[in-house]
Enzyme design. Structure first.
Site, PDB file in Angstrom:
ATOM      1  N   ASP A  97      36.591  53.824  32.917  1.00 28.25           N
ATOM      2  CA  ASP A  97      37.009  53.492  31.492  1.00 28.25           C
ATOM      3  C   ASP A  97      36.158  54.460  30.503  1.00 28.25           C
ATOM      4  O   ASP A  97      34.890  54.899  30.485  1.00 28.25           O
ATOM      5  CB  ASP A  97      36.585  52.106  31.217  1.00 28.25           C
TER       6      ASP A  97
ATOM      7  N   SER B 244      28.895  50.547  31.327  1.00 29.05           N
ATOM      8  CA  SER B 244      29.512  49.198  31.987  1.00 29.05           C
ATOM      9  C   SER B 244      28.299  48.630  33.115  1.00 29.05           C
ATOM     10  O   SER B 244      27.276  48.535  32.555  1.00 29.05           O
ATOM     11  CB  SER B 244      30.777  49.485  32.794  1.00 29.05           C
TER      12      SER B 244
ATOM     13  N   HIS C 260      31.058  46.697  28.848  1.00 27.43           N
ATOM     14  CA  HIS C 260      31.831  45.612  29.588  1.00 27.43           C
ATOM     15  C   HIS C 260      31.180  44.389  29.793  1.00 27.43           C
ATOM     16  O   HIS C 260      30.219  44.412  30.680  1.00 27.43           O
ATOM     17  CB  HIS C 260      32.458  46.140  30.886  1.00 27.43           C
TER      18      HIS C 260
END
Length: 348
Positions: free
Chosen positions: A290, A168, A194
């Site tokens: 995540d 991310s 992401h």
């Protein structure tokens, strides 16, 4: 103490909107605004902000040139405010390469509505940036594998091994470093970063220019082949599915998972079902959690797992959570991750 923010944007409307959005958060204080980098330079000295928000298209000095000068002379955490265009994507990726922590997107139409919708995300990213580690790397700082001695070449010719990587915040540059070190015949690699939909294809194309592997945005139904890396499309989930003796990409438009779409967790879950112990997995720099619980499930199933260490991560959120959960077999600095994944894949 609230995070002190200086807003740099040539649009008076955007400066006003960003000030209103950020000021609603009690943990953020907007200490000033600047219409161009030259005025911003003086305000940085006067106001000593913790974080800058920076537009990339401004008069008197290009935002990228300002950012390069800033990172060389007075490094500060920067969150880019980027336009949702192909040119905006290229410039934003360059900004992340220069050392910007993260970015939010600025729609071309109805800017007020679009930025307001991004308000909670912007506030979260600004607060994250204040705690982030500023890491700048010159382009192609890591040797590319094409010049490596023949003994280092790895004879992966089929999809019998798979590497799965999630990232991310800070991941666009971390992934570049990892893929620069991969040989052209590396195991098939699936990647979830992401990233917004408009940015994922330019991101994959940029990675392709920096890697001896073939890097592409994943397409639904595409066969997963050795020597290829597949990047999840922004706004879609990427899964690995078995098709007889082969693997294929499944690109789906389901609900966000762990607040993200694409979600690293969705990809890791699919890898566990489709590949078993024929894969290895890594979790790189990123905000939030995540993929961390799903990485633990992979490790518990006997799959070797690696997370990026805190010292080389821009944000030790996702990898740090995975480490605390016991999801990591190894915690490694970024420059050691690619060689170790190759080694683990060879022995998987």
């Amino acid at each position: 103490m609230p995070v002190k923010v200086l807003i740099i944007d040539d649009s008076a409307l955007v400066r006003q909107l960003l000030t209103e959005i950020l000021s609603k958060d009690p943990e953020i204080e907007v200490v000033g605004v600047a219409p161009d980098p030259l005025i911003a330079r003086e305000k940085i000295k006067q106001l000593k902000p913790d974080v800058l928000t920076l537009d990339v298209e401004m008069p008197r000095m290009d935002g990228l040139q300002f950012l390069a000068n800033l990172m060389r002379l007075h490094p500060l955490p920067v969150v880019m405010v980027s336009s949702l265009t192909e040119a905006g994507a290229d410039v934003t990726l360059k900004a992340l390469e220069l050392g910007a922590i993260d970015f939010v997107t600025k729609p071309k139409l109805d800017v007020a509505k679009g930025l307001t919708a991004y308000g909670p995300i912007l506030c979260e990213k600004v607060k994250m940036a204040a705690k982030a580690r500023i890491i700048t790397r010159p382009p192609q700082a890591v040797p590319r594998p094409v010049a490596a001695a023949p003994a280092t070449a790895m004879a992966f010719r089929t999809t019998d091994k798979l590497i799965a990587i999630g990232a991310s915040a800070g991941g666009t540059e971390a992934l570049r470093v990892v893929l620069e070190m991969m040989p052209p015949d590396a195991p098939a690699t699936v990647i979830t970063q992401h990233i917004p939909a408009e940015f994922s294809r330019p991101f994959a194309e940029r990675l392709n220019r920096h890697s001896a592997m073939v890097v592409m945005q994943a397409e639904d139904g595409a066969p997963i082949l050795a020597g290829h890396a597949y990047v999840a499309p922004g706004g879609k989930h990427l899964e690995v599915v078995r098709d007889g003796a082969r693997w294929r990409c499944r690109v789906s438009d389901g609900e966000p998972v762990n607040r993200h779409k694409p979600s690293v967790g969705v990809m890791f879950d699919s890898v566990l079902k489709a590949c078993g112990t024929n894969c290895v997995a890594a979790l790189l720099t990123g905000m939030g959690d995540d993929g961390s619980r799903e990485l633990l499930a992979l490790r518990q199933a006997g799959i070797r797992t690696v997370v990026q260490d805190e010292a080389t991560s821009v944000v030790w959120g996702m990898p740090g959570t995975a480490y605390r959960l016991g999801a990591a077999d190894e915690v490694l600095p970024l420059e050691r991750i690619a060689p170790r994944l190759l080694e683990l894949a060879r022995n998987a």
